[in-house]
Design a protein around this motif. Sequence first.
Motif, PDB file in Angstrom:
ATOM      1  N   PRO A  51      29.329 -22.382 -21.769  1.00  0.00           N
ATOM      2  CA  PRO A  51      29.069 -23.084 -20.768  1.00  0.00           C
ATOM      3  C   PRO A  51      28.342 -22.318 -19.713  1.00  0.00           C
ATOM      4  N   VAL A  52      28.482 -21.053 -19.556  1.00  0.00           N
ATOM      5  CA  VAL A  52      27.669 -20.042 -18.789  1.00  0.00           C
ATOM      6  C   VAL A  52      26.116 -20.316 -18.989  1.00  0.00           C
ATOM      7  N   PHE A  53      25.867 -20.367 -20.312  1.00  0.00           N
ATOM      8  CA  PHE A  53      24.349 -20.652 -20.702  1.00  0.00           C
ATOM      9  C   PHE A  53      23.694 -21.791 -20.203  1.00  0.00           C
ATOM     10  N   PHE A  54      24.428 -22.813 -20.433  1.00  0.00           N
ATOM     11  CA  PHE A  54      23.932 -24.222 -20.133  1.00  0.00           C
ATOM     12  C   PHE A  54      23.970 -24.255 -18.748  1.00  0.00           C
ATOM     13  N   ILE A  55      25.084 -23.908 -18.080  1.00  0.00           N
ATOM     14  CA  ILE A  55      24.880 -24.119 -16.443  1.00  0.00           C
ATOM     15  C   ILE A  55      23.854 -23.265 -15.948  1.00  0.00           C
ATOM     16  N   ASP A  56      23.573 -22.237 -16.353  1.00  0.00           N
ATOM     17  CA  ASP A  56      22.546 -21.103 -15.904  1.00  0.00           C
ATOM     18  C   ASP A  56      21.186 -21.833 -16.240  1.00  0.00           C
TER      19      ASP A  56
ATOM     20  N   ALA B 167      32.191 -25.291 -14.900  1.00  0.00           N
ATOM     21  CA  ALA B 167      32.463 -25.345 -16.238  1.00  0.00           C
ATOM     22  C   ALA B 167      33.697 -26.071 -16.448  1.00  0.00           C
ATOM     23  N   VAL B 168      34.703 -26.352 -15.620  1.00  0.00           N
ATOM     24  CA  VAL B 168      35.873 -26.928 -15.504  1.00  0.00           C
ATOM     25  C   VAL B 168      35.346 -28.381 -15.252  1.00  0.00           C
ATOM     26  N   ALA B 169      34.597 -28.678 -14.236  1.00  0.00           N
ATOM     27  CA  ALA B 169      34.097 -30.042 -13.885  1.00  0.00           C
ATOM     28  C   ALA B 169      33.379 -30.949 -14.975  1.00  0.00           C
ATOM     29  N   ALA B 170      32.453 -29.929 -15.821  1.00  0.00           N
ATOM     30  CA  ALA B 170      31.752 -30.742 -16.948  1.00  0.00           C
ATOM     31  C   ALA B 170      32.603 -31.584 -17.831  1.00  0.00           C
TER      32      ALA B 170
ATOM     33  N   SER C 107      28.528 -17.517  -6.642  1.00  0.00           N
ATOM     34  CA  SER C 107      27.814 -18.096  -7.816  1.00  0.00           C
ATOM     35  C   SER C 107      28.998 -18.076  -9.009  1.00  0.00           C
ATOM     36  N   LEU C 108      29.556 -16.903  -9.131  1.00  0.00           N
ATOM     37  CA  LEU C 108      30.694 -16.905 -10.264  1.00  0.00           C
ATOM     38  C   LEU C 108      31.654 -17.799 -10.146  1.00  0.00           C
ATOM     39  N   VAL C 109      32.261 -17.941  -8.892  1.00  0.00           N
ATOM     40  CA  VAL C 109      33.120 -18.917  -8.599  1.00  0.00           C
ATOM     41  C   VAL C 109      32.674 -20.560  -8.959  1.00  0.00           C
ATOM     42  N   LEU C 110      31.563 -20.737  -8.402  1.00  0.00           N
ATOM     43  CA  LEU C 110      30.998 -22.158  -8.620  1.00  0.00           C
ATOM     44  C   LEU C 110      30.642 -22.543  -9.873  1.00  0.00           C
TER      45      LEU C 110
ATOM     46  N   LYS D 165      29.467 -42.142 -24.041  1.00  0.00           N
ATOM     47  CA  LYS D 165      29.790 -40.754 -24.715  1.00  0.00           C
ATOM     48  C   LYS D 165      28.553 -40.021 -24.528  1.00  0.00           C
ATOM     49  N   VAL D 166      28.834 -38.860 -23.542  1.00  0.00           N
ATOM     50  CA  VAL D 166      27.852 -37.939 -23.175  1.00  0.00           C
ATOM     51  C   VAL D 166      28.064 -36.564 -23.556  1.00  0.00           C
ATOM     52  N   PRO D 167      27.486 -35.984 -24.369  1.00  0.00           N
ATOM     53  CA  PRO D 167      27.875 -34.296 -24.496  1.00  0.00           C
ATOM     54  C   PRO D 167      28.006 -33.827 -23.208  1.00  0.00           C
ATOM     55  N   ILE D 168      29.052 -32.628 -23.550  1.00  0.00           N
ATOM     56  CA  ILE D 168      29.280 -31.760 -22.366  1.00  0.00           C
ATOM     57  C   ILE D 168      28.461 -31.063 -21.637  1.00  0.00           C
ATOM     58  N   VAL D 169      27.218 -30.624 -22.755  1.00  0.00           N
ATOM     59  CA  VAL D 169      26.186 -29.750 -22.278  1.00  0.00           C
ATOM     60  C   VAL D 169      25.366 -30.675 -21.347  1.00  0.00           C
ATOM     61  N   VAL D 170      25.141 -31.843 -21.490  1.00  0.00           N
ATOM     62  CA  VAL D 170      24.385 -32.477 -20.397  1.00  0.00           C
ATOM     63  C   VAL D 170      24.856 -32.427 -19.138  1.00  0.00           C
ATOM     64  N   PHE D 171      26.078 -32.356 -18.901  1.00  0.00           N
ATOM     65  CA  PHE D 171      26.665 -32.506 -17.595  1.00  0.00           C
ATOM     66  C   PHE D 171      26.689 -30.971 -17.069  1.00  0.00           C
ATOM     67  N   GLU D 172      26.854 -30.063 -17.941  1.00  0.00           N
ATOM     68  CA  GLU D 172      26.895 -28.537 -17.553  1.00  0.00           C
ATOM     69  C   GLU D 172      25.279 -28.327 -16.872  1.00  0.00           C
ATOM     70  N   ILE D 173      24.186 -28.752 -17.539  1.00  0.00           N
ATOM     71  CA  ILE D 173      22.826 -28.559 -17.172  1.00  0.00           C
ATOM     72  C   ILE D 173      22.577 -29.278 -16.009  1.00  0.00           C
ATOM     73  N   VAL D 174      23.015 -30.730 -15.703  1.00  0.00           N
ATOM     74  CA  VAL D 174      22.762 -31.322 -14.608  1.00  0.00           C
ATOM     75  C   VAL D 174      23.683 -30.771 -13.416  1.00  0.00           C
ATOM     76  N   LEU D 175      24.933 -30.363 -13.590  1.00  0.00           N
ATOM     77  CA  LEU D 175      25.386 -29.740 -12.594  1.00  0.00           C
ATOM     78  C   LEU D 175      24.794 -28.667 -12.162  1.00  0.00           C
ATOM     79  N   GLY D 176      24.354 -27.825 -12.899  1.00  0.00           N
ATOM     80  CA  GLY D 176      23.630 -26.506 -12.798  1.00  0.00           C
ATOM     81  C   GLY D 176      22.404 -26.697 -11.597  1.00  0.00           C
ATOM     82  N   ILE D 177      21.787 -27.855 -12.157  1.00  0.00           N
ATOM     83  CA  ILE D 177      20.612 -28.410 -11.230  1.00  0.00           C
ATOM     84  C   ILE D 177      21.070 -28.807  -9.966  1.00  0.00           C
ATOM     85  N   VAL D 178      22.155 -29.702  -9.916  1.00  0.00           N
ATOM     86  CA  VAL D 178      22.351 -29.831  -8.738  1.00  0.00           C
ATOM     87  C   VAL D 178      22.764 -29.101  -7.776  1.00  0.00           C
TER      88      VAL D 178
END
Length: 414
Positions: free
Chosen positions: A278-283, A15-18, A7-10, A30-43
Motif C-alpha cells: 500500500p505504501v508503494f501505491f500511495i506513494d 492505507a486504512v481508508a482504501a 506524511s507518515l500518519v496520512l 468492484k474496484v481494486p484497492i490499488v486504484v483507491f490507494e493511487i487516487v487517494l495519494g493523488i488527492v
Amino acid sequence: MESLSTSLVLIALLAVAAPLAARFLERVLKVPIVVFEIVLGIVLGPSLLGWIQSTQFTDTLADFGLAMLFFVAGNEIDFAAIRGRPANRAAAGWVMSLAAGIGAGLVLAPGPEAAVIIGVALCSTALGTLLPILRDAGDLKSPMGIAVAALGAVGEFGPLVAISLFFSGRELGPATAVLLGFVLLTGLAIYLASRARHSLFHSQVTRTLHTSGQFAVRSIMFILSVLVVLSMVLGLDMLLGAFAAGVLWKVAIARAPEHDRHVIEMKIDAIAFGFLVPVFFIDTGIDFELGALTGSPAALALVPLFLVLLLVIRGLPSLLAAPPKSPPGDKRAIVLFAATGLPIIVAVTGIGRDEGLISSGIASALVGAGMLSVLLFPLLALRQHQRSSATPPGTGRPAARRPDRADVPGEATT
C-alpha cells in the motif's frame, strides 16, 4: 521532521481508508484497492491538496513495497503448471508485444531510448495485481487462470530483463554477460534449494512459527535483501532480484509441512499487502504529476491511446497462450487480463523521467493508462469469463439461470 511525521500518519490513514472505500462501493462497482490507494495519494499529494509531501524515507518504504510486490509474484507462480505450452506461447506473445511496443514508441516519442521505455511499459502485465484477483475468484487453477499466470510471469520477468539490459548504463554486450551471470547464480541457488531436504531449516521454521523468533519471516527478508542488493551491485534492476527471491523462497519452503506453508503465506500477505505494498501505491499517487497531464492536451490525449495500445500490443498477442478450444469469452478475458499493467509501467517510466529520456507528460500518461487498466480490465475480464462459464460448450446459449453471485449487481467476485 514535522513534514515526515505528517506524511507518515496520512499515508497510514490512506492505507486504512482504501479498503473501506472499496467495500463501500463494491455493491455498485468492484474496484481494486490499488486504484483507491493511487487516487487517494493523488488527492492528498502535491497535485491537489498538498497535505502529503514525498520524502526520502517514504520513497524508500515505497521501494521496499515494490520489491515485496515482485517477491510475492515470484513466490506465487506455479512453474509446474505453466511450463511447456503455456510458458512457451506466452513468451512468444511477449516478444511480439515488445517489438510492437518499441515500434509504437518510435512513432510517439523521439529517440530510441524513449521508444524502448514506451515499448517495455506497453508489453508488461501486472502479475502481482492479477494473482490475488484470480485467487479470490477461485480461477487460479483453471485453464484460463494458468494461461494468465504464464502471461503474467513472462510479462513481468521479460520487462525486468529488458530494463536490466537497456538501462544498466553498460553496452549491450557487457550488460548481457552480467545478466547471464546473475541468472546463473540465482539458477544455481534455486537448483541447490530444490535438491536439499532442508530438515533443520524446516524444523527451525516450525519451532518459531508462533514465537518472537519468526525464523521464516527473517529468512524471507534475508533472501530478499541479498538478491536485491546483488542485482543492484551488478547494475541490474532491483526488481529482478526481488522476483528471483520469491522463486527461491518458494523452492526452499516447498517440502515444509502444509500447515506451516499456509501460515507463512498468511504472514507474507500481511507484510506485503498490509504494510509495504500500500505504501508503494500511495506513494505512486503522491508522485503522480497530474499537472503535467492536465496541463497538456496532447499528454491527456495519450491516456486513452496508451490504454488502447495496451489492449492491442499486449493483449492480442497473448491469445497465443489461450488454452485449446477456449470459448470466446475466455479468450476476451485473457486479452483483458494480459493488458492489465501498472507496477512495471511505474518503474520504467520513473527511470525514463529521472534520466530525462521521456517527458513528464508521457510518463504521467503511461501511468494513467496503467491505472485505468487496473480499474477496468480485470473487472471486464471476470465478467467475460463468468458469461463463458455460464454457457455450455458448443451450444452458444447461456445455461439455465440459477442464483449466483454473478447475477447480483456488484457481487461478481474479483
